[in-house]
Design a protein around this motif. Structure first.
Motif, PDB file in Angstrom:
ATOM      1  N   THR A 453       0.833  -1.213   0.000  1.00 36.12           N
ATOM      2  CA  THR A 453       0.000   0.000   0.000  1.00 36.12           C
ATOM      3  C   THR A 453       0.867   1.262   0.000  1.00 36.12           C
ATOM      4  O   THR A 453       0.543   2.246  -0.681  1.00 36.12           O
ATOM      5  CB  THR A 453      -0.939   0.019   1.210  1.00 36.12           C
ATOM      6  OG1 THR A 453      -0.181  -0.151   2.421  1.00 36.12           O
ATOM      7  CG2 THR A 453      -1.983  -1.084   1.107  1.00 36.12           C
ATOM      8  N   SER A 454       1.977   1.242   0.741  1.00 40.09           N
ATOM      9  CA  SER A 454       2.857   2.424   0.751  1.00 40.09           C
ATOM     10  C   SER A 454       3.531   2.604  -0.604  1.00 40.09           C
ATOM     11  O   SER A 454       3.701   3.737  -1.082  1.00 40.09           O
ATOM     12  CB  SER A 454       3.893   2.293   1.859  1.00 40.09           C
ATOM     13  OG  SER A 454       4.684   1.121   1.685  1.00 40.09           O
ATOM     14  N   PHE A 455       3.904   1.512  -1.253  1.00 44.48           N
ATOM     15  CA  PHE A 455       4.532   1.614  -2.570  1.00 44.48           C
ATOM     16  C   PHE A 455       3.529   2.137  -3.604  1.00 44.48           C
ATOM     17  O   PHE A 455       3.879   2.977  -4.449  1.00 44.48           O
ATOM     18  CB  PHE A 455       5.058   0.241  -2.993  1.00 44.48           C
ATOM     19  CG  PHE A 455       5.882   0.265  -4.248  1.00 44.48           C
ATOM     20  CD1 PHE A 455       6.901   1.174  -4.419  1.00 44.48           C
ATOM     21  CD2 PHE A 455       5.624  -0.641  -5.277  1.00 44.48           C
ATOM     22  CE1 PHE A 455       7.665   1.197  -5.583  1.00 44.48           C
ATOM     23  CE2 PHE A 455       6.370  -0.631  -6.447  1.00 44.48           C
ATOM     24  CZ  PHE A 455       7.397   0.298  -6.597  1.00 44.48           C
ATOM     25  N   ALA A 456       2.278   1.666  -3.524  1.00 46.27           N
ATOM     26  CA  ALA A 456       1.244   2.172  -4.435  1.00 46.27           C
ATOM     27  C   ALA A 456       1.021   3.661  -4.222  1.00 46.27           C
ATOM     28  O   ALA A 456       0.879   4.433  -5.182  1.00 46.27           O
ATOM     29  CB  ALA A 456      -0.060   1.396  -4.236  1.00 46.27           C
ATOM     30  N   ALA A 457       0.994   4.092  -2.943  1.00 42.77           N
ATOM     31  CA  ALA A 457       0.819   5.525  -2.652  1.00 42.77           C
ATOM     32  C   ALA A 457       1.968   6.331  -3.241  1.00 42.77           C
ATOM     33  O   ALA A 457       1.766   7.417  -3.805  1.00 42.77           O
ATOM     34  CB  ALA A 457       0.726   5.731  -1.145  1.00 42.77           C
ATOM     35  N   LEU A 458       3.175   5.817  -3.109  1.00 48.42           N
ATOM     36  CA  LEU A 458       4.345   6.510  -3.644  1.00 48.42           C
ATOM     37  C   LEU A 458       4.284   6.616  -5.165  1.00 48.42           C
ATOM     38  O   LEU A 458       4.576   7.670  -5.751  1.00 48.42           O
ATOM     39  CB  LEU A 458       5.609   5.771  -3.218  1.00 48.42           C
ATOM     40  CG  LEU A 458       6.947   6.387  -3.648  1.00 48.42           C
ATOM     41  CD1 LEU A 458       7.141   7.748  -3.002  1.00 48.42           C
ATOM     42  CD2 LEU A 458       8.106   5.458  -3.293  1.00 48.42           C
ATOM     43  N   LEU A 459       3.868   5.533  -5.816  1.00 44.85           N
ATOM     44  CA  LEU A 459       3.797   5.547  -7.279  1.00 44.85           C
ATOM     45  C   LEU A 459       2.744   6.525  -7.786  1.00 44.85           C
ATOM     46  O   LEU A 459       2.996   7.320  -8.706  1.00 44.85           O
ATOM     47  CB  LEU A 459       3.488   4.138  -7.789  1.00 44.85           C
ATOM     48  CG  LEU A 459       4.601   3.092  -7.677  1.00 44.85           C
ATOM     49  CD1 LEU A 459       4.100   1.731  -8.139  1.00 44.85           C
ATOM     50  CD2 LEU A 459       5.823   3.498  -8.497  1.00 44.85           C
ATOM     51  N   PHE A 460       1.556   6.483  -7.206  1.00 45.88           N
ATOM     52  CA  PHE A 460       0.494   7.393  -7.647  1.00 45.88           C
ATOM     53  C   PHE A 460       0.853   8.848  -7.337  1.00 45.88           C
ATOM     54  O   PHE A 460       0.648   9.739  -8.164  1.00 45.88           O
ATOM     55  CB  PHE A 460      -0.841   7.025  -6.979  1.00 45.88           C
ATOM     56  CG  PHE A 460      -1.575   5.911  -7.647  1.00 45.88           C
ATOM     57  CD1 PHE A 460      -2.169   6.091  -8.880  1.00 45.88           C
ATOM     58  CD2 PHE A 460      -1.684   4.669  -7.041  1.00 45.88           C
ATOM     59  CE1 PHE A 460      -2.858   5.057  -9.511  1.00 45.88           C
ATOM     60  CE2 PHE A 460      -2.365   3.626  -7.652  1.00 45.88           C
ATOM     61  CZ  PHE A 460      -2.953   3.817  -8.891  1.00 45.88           C
ATOM     62  N   GLY A 461       1.371   9.083  -6.125  1.00 45.00           N
ATOM     63  CA  GLY A 461       1.718  10.448  -5.757  1.00 45.00           C
ATOM     64  C   GLY A 461       2.871  11.013  -6.552  1.00 45.00           C
ATOM     65  O   GLY A 461       2.963  12.235  -6.750  1.00 45.00           O
ATOM     66  N   GLY A 462       3.769  10.155  -7.039  1.00 41.95           N
ATOM     67  CA  GLY A 462       4.924  10.639  -7.784  1.00 41.95           C
ATOM     68  C   GLY A 462       4.608  11.076  -9.203  1.00 41.95           C
ATOM     69  O   GLY A 462       5.342  11.893  -9.779  1.00 41.95           O
ATOM     70  N   LEU A 463       3.515  10.568  -9.784  1.00 43.38           N
ATOM     71  CA  LEU A 463       3.214  10.893 -11.180  1.00 43.38           C
ATOM     72  C   LEU A 463       2.972  12.390 -11.413  1.00 43.38           C
ATOM     73  O   LEU A 463       3.531  12.962 -12.356  1.00 43.38           O
ATOM     74  CB  LEU A 463       2.009  10.067 -11.649  1.00 43.38           C
ATOM     75  CG  LEU A 463       2.312   8.611 -11.987  1.00 43.38           C
ATOM     76  CD1 LEU A 463       1.031   7.789 -12.051  1.00 43.38           C
ATOM     77  CD2 LEU A 463       3.071   8.504 -13.305  1.00 43.38           C
ATOM     78  N   PRO A 464       2.158  13.073 -10.598  1.00 44.23           N
ATOM     79  CA  PRO A 464       1.990  14.520 -10.827  1.00 44.23           C
ATOM     80  C   PRO A 464       3.282  15.305 -10.650  1.00 44.23           C
ATOM     81  O   PRO A 464       3.492  16.327 -11.323  1.00 44.23           O
ATOM     82  CB  PRO A 464       0.945  14.914  -9.772  1.00 44.23           C
ATOM     83  CG  PRO A 464       0.204  13.653  -9.476  1.00 44.23           C
ATOM     84  CD  PRO A 464       1.240  12.574  -9.560  1.00 44.23           C
TER      85      PRO A 464
END
Length: 529
Positions: A453-464
């Motif tokens: 879940t933390s890795f998914a949050a990092l991936l989604f948050g990093g795109l913008p």
């Protein structure tokens, strides 16, 4: 053995239909929910188109390019920029070529200059859309059968769930946090009841879309195998439409500006596309299609206007035939599933309802594990089946968002000229998902949840933030310019990252309640009762 009561039987049915295909249903629901914005996702995944804004004379620019590249084509098609996809695209078919979906030659144009633009190869949102009902790398009919069976069991789970929960509406207003199994059951009930009409509609309409494959016999028998007659209200096959070809004389095309102005005045939402058959000949016919048709009976298809391509005179539209009752019911339900007619408010409402359905399935899968924790403590071990469910829960519920985020990152990082680039984007999706399914084998249950879940949050948050390297696509630029088609996508990515980060925080602070404390609370509650 005493037979189960009716409610108990439905509880058993609800539990096992939900578990056995729960991970597939979760995947179908999540990718289907994202498909409500498939056009927006596709546009976001083509940053080469983000540099220019649409112009009022997009149709003129497109026709100039068609005149340049295919003056003798059998048909021209133009897709005009719209609120959901700001791309300007042209397509043409050579003489003798079969005119149909997927054929012809295409070019994407710069909406400011009208010149062709080299756009990276990507399947965009259409991959998620096709995946949610055709899966991937499988025979199409076989995949649809699997999805159809899963959808039928989803309908069974919804109905049996309503029967099982005799206090379902009372439970809807009840949520008790930090109560272990009780909290998961409350979350499952709330997400189920809050959008219950949507869950039933989207599941039933999904079955209707697969109806001709799952149960074809009624229509095949009544209409002698002519499915098109079912929709048109006819009783059988019509006469062949192909006629012997006659020599066609060249002719000067009429000025299209007055025709476009007339259609623009008639349709407040604008023109979606135009096509010209037999351009630059005496048989030229111009057809304009309305954007944003809102008729459920017409499955969201807009009105069409046809004109003589040489004189500009309006041509009579084909006479409409009454829609049979069976076709009307089918059209209404399937229109609600596809929501091609919907504007932003309704589309967002469907999207949020879809997320609730996804959460309903996810909480049900987690509840199955939590409910059996006392049994595992008595056994002083974890049965293989329980451990398998735990791993699949992590790899699917948390792993699928990781895979989707990896798909978006692949779109940004893979070289634009890479051969089979669209296929590599999809491969990155499945590689990431496969790793997420294997990851829980190597970690403890809680640690696997936390890391994914933390890795998914990092991936989604990093795109913008990565978009800051592309000034035309950055959130700062799109918000300042009012380009909400792109800004909305980045804001949704940040919201997804925030939700996943919140889930990570809750998992991290969760501590299993010691057995003595649980026993003390149980005694206290019984005494209070």
């Amino acid at each position: 053995m005493k037979p189960l009561a009716f409610r108990q039987a439905n509880a058993w049915l609800h539990t096992w239909t939900g578990l056995l295909l729960g991970w597939l249903l979760y995947t179908i629901f999540l990718t289907g929910t994202l498909s409500f914005f498939q056009e927006e996702i596709s546009y976001w995944m083509k940053p080469e188109l983000h540099t220019a804004g649409p112009r009022d004379d997009s149709a003129r620019l497109a026709l100039a390019q068609l005149e340049k590249h295919a003056p003798d084509a059998a048909q021209w098609n133009v897709s005009l920029p719209g609120p959901r996809n700001a791309a300007l695209q042209i397509q043409w078919f050579e003489p003798g070529e079969r005119i149909g979906k997927g054929g012809g030659q295409r070019l994407t144009l710069d909406t400011s200059s009208g010149e062709p633009v080299q756009v990276r190869e990507t399947r965009g949102g259409s991959f998620l859309y096709r995946f949610h009902f055709e899966l991937y790398a499988m025979p199409r009919e076989g995949a649809r059968w699997i999805v159809g069976i899963a959808t039928m069991l989803m309908l069974v789970a919804i109905v049996s769930g309503v029967i099982t929960h005799k206090k379902i509406f009372k439970d809807f207003f009840t949520f008790r946090p930090a109560k272990g199994q009780r909290s998961w059951l409350d979350a499952h009930n709330v997400t189920a009841v809050l959008a219950l009409p949507f869950h039933f509609m989207i599941t039933y309409s999904g079955l209707l879309l697969l109806m001709f494959m799952l149960m074809p016999w009624g229509v095949e028998s009544a209409y002698q195998g002519d499915r098109q007659a079912f929709f048109s209200g006819g009783g059988g096959r019509g006469a062949p439409t192909d006629a012997p070809r006659q020599p066609v004389k060249p002719a000067q095309m009429t000025d299209l500006a007055p025709l476009l102005a007339h259609a623009q005045q008639r349709w407040p939402l604008g023109i979606a596309s135009l096509s010209i058959s037999a351009p630059n000949t005496e048989r030229a016919v111009v057809e304009l299609r309305q954007r944003g048709g809102d008729s459920l009976l017409e499955r969201g298809n807009g009105e069409r206007l046809r004109f003589n391509g040489v004189t500009g005179a309006a041509m009579n539209a084909p006479k409409a035939t009454p829609t049979p009752a069976a076709s009307a019911v089918y059209n209404v339900f399937t229109s609600l599933h596809l929501i091609r007619f919907a504007g932003p408010p309704l589309r967002w409402m469907f999207f949020l309802s879809g997320l609730l359905g996804t959460a309903m399935i996810a909480t049900g899968l987690v509840l199955w594990v939590v409910k059996r924790l006392p049994e595992r403590k008595k056994l002083s071990g974890t049965p293989f089946g329980h451990r398998l469910v735990e791993m699949l829960n992590v790899g699917c519920i948390a792993g699928l968002p990781v895979a989707i985020a990896a798909y978006f990152w692949a779109n940004r990082l893979l070289p634009a000229g890479l051969e089979q680039r669209a296929d590599w984007e999809v491969r990155c999706f499945f590689i990431a998902w496969a790793l997420c399914l294997l990851h829980p084998l190597l970690r403890s249950h809680k640690r696997a949840w936390l890391e994914q879940t933390s890795f998914a949050a990092l991936l989604f948050g990093g795109l913008p933030f990565f978009a800051l390297l592309q000034p035309s696509s950055s959130l700062i630029t799109t918000v300042s310019q009012g380009h909400w088609l792109l800004a909305g996508m980045d804001l949704a990515l940040l919201a997804s990252a925030a939700l996943l980060a919140l889930a990570t925080w809750h998992i991290a602070r969760h501590q299993a309640m010691p057995s003595k404390v649980r026993q003390t609370r149980k005694v206290t509650q019984e005494a209070a009762a």
